[in-house]
Design an enzyme around this catalytic site. Structure first.
Site, PDB file in Angstrom:
ATOM      1  N   ASP A 252     -31.363  77.344 -18.443  1.00  0.00           N
ATOM      2  CA  ASP A 252     -30.613  76.092 -18.470  1.00  0.00           C
ATOM      3  C   ASP A 252     -29.234  76.371 -19.060  1.00  0.00           C
ATOM      4  O   ASP A 252     -29.106  77.009 -20.110  1.00  0.00           O
ATOM      5  CB  ASP A 252     -31.337  75.047 -19.309  1.00  0.00           C
ATOM      6  N   ILE A 253     -28.194  75.918 -18.363  1.00  0.00           N
ATOM      7  CA  ILE A 253     -26.822  76.146 -18.828  1.00  0.00           C
ATOM      8  C   ILE A 253     -26.534  75.213 -20.003  1.00  0.00           C
ATOM      9  O   ILE A 253     -26.685  73.988 -19.888  1.00  0.00           O
ATOM     10  CB  ILE A 253     -25.813  75.910 -17.695  1.00  0.00           C
ATOM     11  N   GLU A 295     -28.637  71.737 -13.718  1.00  0.00           N
ATOM     12  CA  GLU A 295     -28.197  73.046 -14.226  1.00  0.00           C
ATOM     13  C   GLU A 295     -29.374  73.921 -14.628  1.00  0.00           C
ATOM     14  O   GLU A 295     -29.215  74.870 -15.404  1.00  0.00           O
ATOM     15  CB  GLU A 295     -27.250  72.851 -15.419  1.00  0.00           C
TER      16      GLU A 295
END
Length: 393
Positions: A252-253, A295
């Site tokens: 996950d960004i 994301e």
């Protein structure tokens, strides 16, 4: 010859009418093929008027147009198969046709010489067509075999023609002989059979393209969630069947919402594409990369135990941290939180593997982000039983 010209013209016009319904990546090779078909009838029409029009039209222009027509067909095959077009060679063939036919008509008049010249050049182009089809690593389809056979047969007929044509009068090229019957029967069948095969080739390419689009995320080009689930299920089954290790990363960004809020969603899309590019540099060929949504991404790592998976995750994190992604001149750091899960006694199915790896990723976020957390390193049982997900950004 007139019948052949008419059939070829009709087929070319019909194909030209349907081109617009195909995607752009197929339209260019199809246009080349159509041009080749539409040029041929003029060549045959000039051949049929031998003796009624000047020789420079019925011999030189007619043969040159026939050569240009075949050049377009061969170029269409090269472009279709994404091979470099041999344009200098094609230009040389057309030039040789024009110059050679001119010399053998007015300087050293010879019917046999003219027919040998054009037969050799057409046989050469037929050979290039066969090579354009078979010079590739992908599996050759039946329509491609069909088109290749048509060009192969044409090349053999052209070579045989040189052995059967005597050096006789200028008008005997339109005489009815067994060899001429074979040549013009082939000329009548080529646009029908080869074009049918070429259309089937384009249809199969289109089906593959649509099937591929159905499996990919349209923005990033990696697998979508549905395809990931299918591939992950197969990977889990294969791991159990063969007793091999299998690990999973959920990435996950960090602070991705800030990028969208500060720079706009277009910048967010660029960040996602750059992220996918950088992660792809670290992955192995056997790994599977997919987008879960937003994301959040998944990497399936066959033949990787937890230790190996953590090493790969750390390389991904460091590669992203060292990147130079920027938006409008502003440096935008790409940081990620990564959860690592591995099949084992406590995780024996895909659903559990995804859930616990997802928990590990959120544990990484709660512990400060920009870090890798394996499932085995989570400190409390409550983290494993975490049911209601927060949404830290």
């Amino acid at each position: 010859m007139q019948l052949t010209a008419t059939m070829t013209m009709i087929i070319g016009l019909a194909l030209a009418f349907t081109i617009t319904g195909y995607p752009r990546f197929l339209q260019y090779p199809m246009r080349l093929w159509v041009r080749g078909l539409l040029i041929q009838p003029f060549s045959y029409a000039l051949f049929s008027l031998r003796g009624q029009i000047p020789d420079w039209l019925s011999i030189i222009v007619a043969n040159t147009l026939l050569s240009i027509s075949f050049v377009h067909l061969i170029l269409a095959l090269y472009v279709y198969n994404r091979k470099p077009a041999k344009l200098p060679l094609m230009i040389a063939i057309v030039a040789t046709t024009f110059i050679g036919e001119s010399l053998l008509t007015y300087v050293w008049p010879s019917l046999y010489g003219r027919i040998c010249l054009i037969s050799i050049l057409l046989a050469l182009m037929c050979g290039l067509g066969v090579k354009a089809i078979y010079q590739r690593v992908e599996v050759i389809t039946r329509p491609e075999h069909l088109v290749a056979i048509m060009f192969l047969v044409g090349g053999l007929i052209m070579l045989a023609r040189m052995l059967k044509v005597p050096d006789v009068g200028m008008l005997s090229v339109v005489a009815s002989t067994p060899m001429q019957g074979i040549v013009f029967t082939y000329a009548a069948l080529l646009p029908v059979i080869a074009t049918s095969g070429f259309l089937l080739m384009c249809g199969e390419r289109l089906n593959k393209h649509l099937s591929r689009l159905a499996t990919l995320d349209p923005l990033t080009g990696v697998f979508n969630r549905r395809t990931m689930t299918e591939l992950a299920g197969k990977a889990v089954a294969a791991s159990k069947r063969h007793g091999r290790a299998l690990s999973l990363l959920i990435i996950d960004i960090d602070h991705f919402k800030r990028i969208n809020d500060q720079f706009g969603h277009e910048a967010g899309d660029l960040a996602l594409c750059r992220f996918v590019e950088l992660v792809g540099e670290v992955m192995r060929e056997s790994d599977v990369f997919a987008r879960l949504g937003g994301e959040e991404f998944v990497v399936i790592l066959p033949d990787s135990d937890e230790r190996a998976a953590v090493e790969i995750a750390e390389r991904i994190r460091q590669r992203l941290g060292d990147s130079d992604f920027s938006v409008s001149g502003w440096q935008v750091p790409l940081r990620v939180s990564i959860g690592v899960g591995t099949l084992g006694p406590a995780i024996s199915d895909l659903e559990t593997l995804l859930r616990m790896t997802d928990h590990a990723m959120y544990e990484a976020k709660r512990n400060g982000r920009n870090r890798v957390v394996p499932v085995s390193a989570m400190h409390s049982q409550s983290a494993l039983d975490f049911g209601t997900r927060d949404s830290p950004q």
